[in-house]
Design an enzyme around this catalytic site. Structure first.
Site, PDB file in Angstrom:
ATOM      1  N   PHE A   1      10.976  14.938  23.875  1.00 46.90           N
ATOM      2  CA  PHE A   1      12.093  14.123  24.380  1.00 46.90           C
ATOM      3  C   PHE A   1      13.426  14.871  24.355  1.00 46.90           C
ATOM      4  CE2 PHE A   1       8.834  11.259  22.856  1.00 46.90           C
ATOM      5  CZ  PHE A   1       8.672  10.435  23.962  1.00 46.90           C
ATOM      6  N   LEU A   2      13.401  16.179  24.095  1.00 46.29           N
ATOM      7  CA  LEU A   2      14.668  16.909  24.020  1.00 46.29           C
ATOM      8  C   LEU A   2      15.380  16.919  25.374  1.00 46.29           C
ATOM      9  CD1 LEU A   2      14.415  19.856  25.598  1.00 46.29           C
ATOM     10  CD2 LEU A   2      13.157  20.481  23.580  1.00 46.29           C
TER      11      LEU A   2
ATOM     12  N   ASN B   1      11.636   8.581  30.528  1.00 42.55           N
ATOM     13  CA  ASN B   1      12.409   9.356  31.501  1.00 42.55           C
ATOM     14  C   ASN B   1      12.744   8.538  32.747  1.00 42.55           C
ATOM     15  OD1 ASN B   1      12.708  11.637  30.064  1.00 42.55           O
ATOM     16  ND2 ASN B   1      11.512  12.970  31.389  1.00 42.55           N
TER      17      ASN B   1
ATOM     18  N   PHE C   1      24.378   7.025  29.215  1.00 43.48           N
ATOM     19  CA  PHE C   1      23.781   7.095  30.557  1.00 43.48           C
ATOM     20  C   PHE C   1      24.415   6.106  31.531  1.00 43.48           C
ATOM     21  CE2 PHE C   1      20.316  10.114  30.930  1.00 43.48           C
ATOM     22  CZ  PHE C   1      20.377  10.652  29.645  1.00 43.48           C
ATOM     23  N   LEU C   2      25.706   5.852  31.320  1.00 41.63           N
ATOM     24  CA  LEU C   2      26.425   4.990  32.257  1.00 41.63           C
ATOM     25  C   LEU C   2      27.540   5.781  32.930  1.00 41.63           C
ATOM     26  CD1 LEU C   2      26.755   1.558  30.366  1.00 41.63           C
ATOM     27  CD2 LEU C   2      25.216   2.138  32.234  1.00 41.63           C
TER      28      LEU C   2
ATOM     29  N   LYS D   1      23.734  20.312  34.729  1.00 42.75           N
ATOM     30  CA  LYS D   1      24.584  19.669  33.718  1.00 42.75           C
ATOM     31  C   LYS D   1      25.161  20.754  32.812  1.00 42.75           C
ATOM     32  CE  LYS D   1      21.190  18.428  30.184  1.00 42.75           C
ATOM     33  NZ  LYS D   1      20.827  17.381  29.281  1.00 42.75           N
TER      34      LYS D   1
ATOM     35  N   CYS E   1      13.292  17.569  34.784  1.00 40.99           N
ATOM     36  CA  CYS E   1      12.474  16.430  34.333  1.00 40.99           C
ATOM     37  C   CYS E   1      12.603  15.170  35.173  1.00 40.99           C
ATOM     38  CB  CYS E   1      12.797  16.126  32.878  1.00 40.99           C
ATOM     39  SG  CYS E   1      12.279  17.467  31.794  1.00 40.99           S
TER      40      CYS E   1
END
Ligand code: NAD
Length: 439
Positions: free
Chosen positions: A150-151, A206, A247-248, A318, A258
């Site tokens: 989950f990294l 995800n 995540f907004l 990112k 991913c």
């Protein structure tokens, strides 16, 4: 316990190094000779904050090799962390995973737990176990366990050493016990499930995050139309702990290795079973549109980019990574060039990789100021700190026309207003017109 890890990419290498940090002896295997020789000299082939230091500190417990025969022969646990890229039809390409499975089958001489860390479609662990058992060269017991990762790139070390949970999917208690032992020095809850549920936890996690991003991006698009401000909206939403405030961040969509492939792979898998995952499909469609948002916005200012000097700040998908997989720049920069733009680009760590893909036709610059000089428009694709911290006066000082189209909402509107630039971001009011900015 002897541990081997197949694959020294973002997941395999970080897993190997973090297991060594927690006291395990780890042999990391890759088919890429260049990566292995770099690692043997104590350097990391990928950019990931903190990785090289951790690598250096744990060299005594780490071994890097291309010799998989030797690495797997007497290993107690073998992690598979190779890539599962997207195929043309959206399904996952499992050829690398199956290749490793076969190499394991042909070389292990001890009972062994094979741990699938790569993200694989639900049911793949069963297939891996069947494949290995059908090709075993020696009479040994093999147990396959799912242990999804989950990294997030950019925070991979922290995410692994302080992981939110360790998901272990097993069909035999023995494999569960071995993995519990492997992770005994990690302070995290262990979620023990069957293999299919573990595989599904990874995709569902995800895809849910991708959906959250696409949702806020759609709300941002509507905010722009009706005059609301997405930053205020997201802030207000985030206080509700059923929603959460992460995540907004509205922007130009998700990229990376991913979310794009994992949304498509789960959608493909559902279709294969005659089920349509409508929400995931919506996330994918919204993201495809969002990726082109900056290029489309430029049409508000110029009929075309022909003959214009264009600055691109940020190339990676990112901050905190040199990874370009599915970065929005990969589709936008070729569009700009096709439109006739002279593109100048800057990124603190991603230029080397971008140059490999586009060695010509882009003027790669050493500083933000050099990139902006004499340009007619600036596009911000990645919210690197260097971009966020820029003195806003620089835009009007060095650009020919200070039009800044920001896909990551790097600046607050009050400061931008004062800086006298035209500033067009995501889900917010556009600041200044061409006339006011130039007076
Ligand atoms: P990657 O492409 O960075 O690394 C894969 C590595 O495997 C490469 O170095 C490649 O040379 C090596 N490899 C290929 N065949 C091999 C073989 N037979 N033996 C040994 N090595 C071999 O991939 P990644 O980003 O680390 O992703 C790996 C898996 O983890 C994928 O399934 C991905 O979906 C999943 N995952 C990735 C992330 C992430 O942020 N990158 C996060 C969670 C899960």
């Amino acid at each position: 316990m002897k541990i081997a890890v197949a694959g020294t990419g973002y997941v395999g290498l970080v897993t190997g190094v973090c297991l060594a940090e927690k006291g395990q002896l780890v042999t990391c295997v890759d088919v890429d000779y260049k990566k292995i020789s770099l690692l043997n000299s104590g350097r990391s082939p990928i950019y990931e904050p903190g990785l090289e230091e951790l690598l250096e500190n744990n060299m005594s417990r780490l071994h890097f090799t291309t010799n998989y025969q030797l690495a797997y022969r007497d290993a107690d646990v073998i992690f598979i962390g190779v890539g599962t890229p997207e195929k043309q039809d959206g399904s996952a390409n499992l050829s690398y995973v199956y290749e490793v499975a076969e190499q394991i089958a042909l070389n292990i001489e001890n009972d062994c737990v094979v741990v699938v860390k790569s993200t694989v479609p639900i049911g793949t662990n069963d297939k891996i176990e069947a494949l290995i058992k059908s090709k075993l060269a020696h009479n040994v017991n093999v147990y396959v366990a799912s242990n999804p990762e989950f990294l997030a790139q950019g925070t991979a070390i922290r995410d692994t050493l302080h992981t939110s949970r360790i998901v272990i999917g097993v069909e035999q208690k023995y494999a569960g016990n071995v993995l519990t032992e492997v992770y005994k020095n990690f302070d995290a809850p262990i979620v023990m499930t069957n293999r299919k549920s573990a595989e599904m936890i990874k995709y569902a996690s995800n895809d849910f995050l991708a959906l959250k991003i696409s949702f806020i991006n759609e709300i941002a698009n509507l905010c722009e139309i009706i005059g609301a401000d997405i930053e205020d909206v997201a802030h207000g939403m985030g206080f509700d702990d059923r929603i959460g405030n992460r995540f907004l961040n509205a922007g130009i969509g998700y990229g990376g290795s991913c979310f794009p492939k994992d949304t498509k792979a789960l959608h493909w898998l559902a279709n294969f079973h005659d089920y349509e995952l409508k929400t995931v499909k919506a996330a994918i469609d919204v993201n495809e549109n969002q990726k082109l948002k900056l290029f489309k916005k430029s049409r508000k200012y110029y009929e075309s980019l022909k003959g214009l000097n264009v600055a691109v700040l940020g190339l990676t998908f990112k901050p905190g990574t040199d990874d370009l997989r599915e970065a929005p720049t990969l589709v936008n920069i070729p569009l700009m060039i096709e439109d006739g733009a002279n593109v100048k680009a800057w990124d603190p760590v991603g230029m080397k990789n971008f140059k490999k893909l586009h060695p010509e036709g882009i003027n790669y610059c050493n500083s933000i100021e050099e990139t902006l000089r004499d340009t007619d428009v600036c596009f911000i694709f990645t919210e690197w700190d260097e971009v966020k911290d820029i003195d806003l006066g620089t835009f009007s000082k060095v650009m020919r026309y200070p039009i800044v189209i920001d896909g990551r909402n790097c600046y607050d509107l009050a400061s931008v207003k004062k800086a006298g630039i035209i500033y067009d971001s995501i889900g917010r009011e556009t600041i200044n017109s061409l006339e006011t900015a130039l007076v």
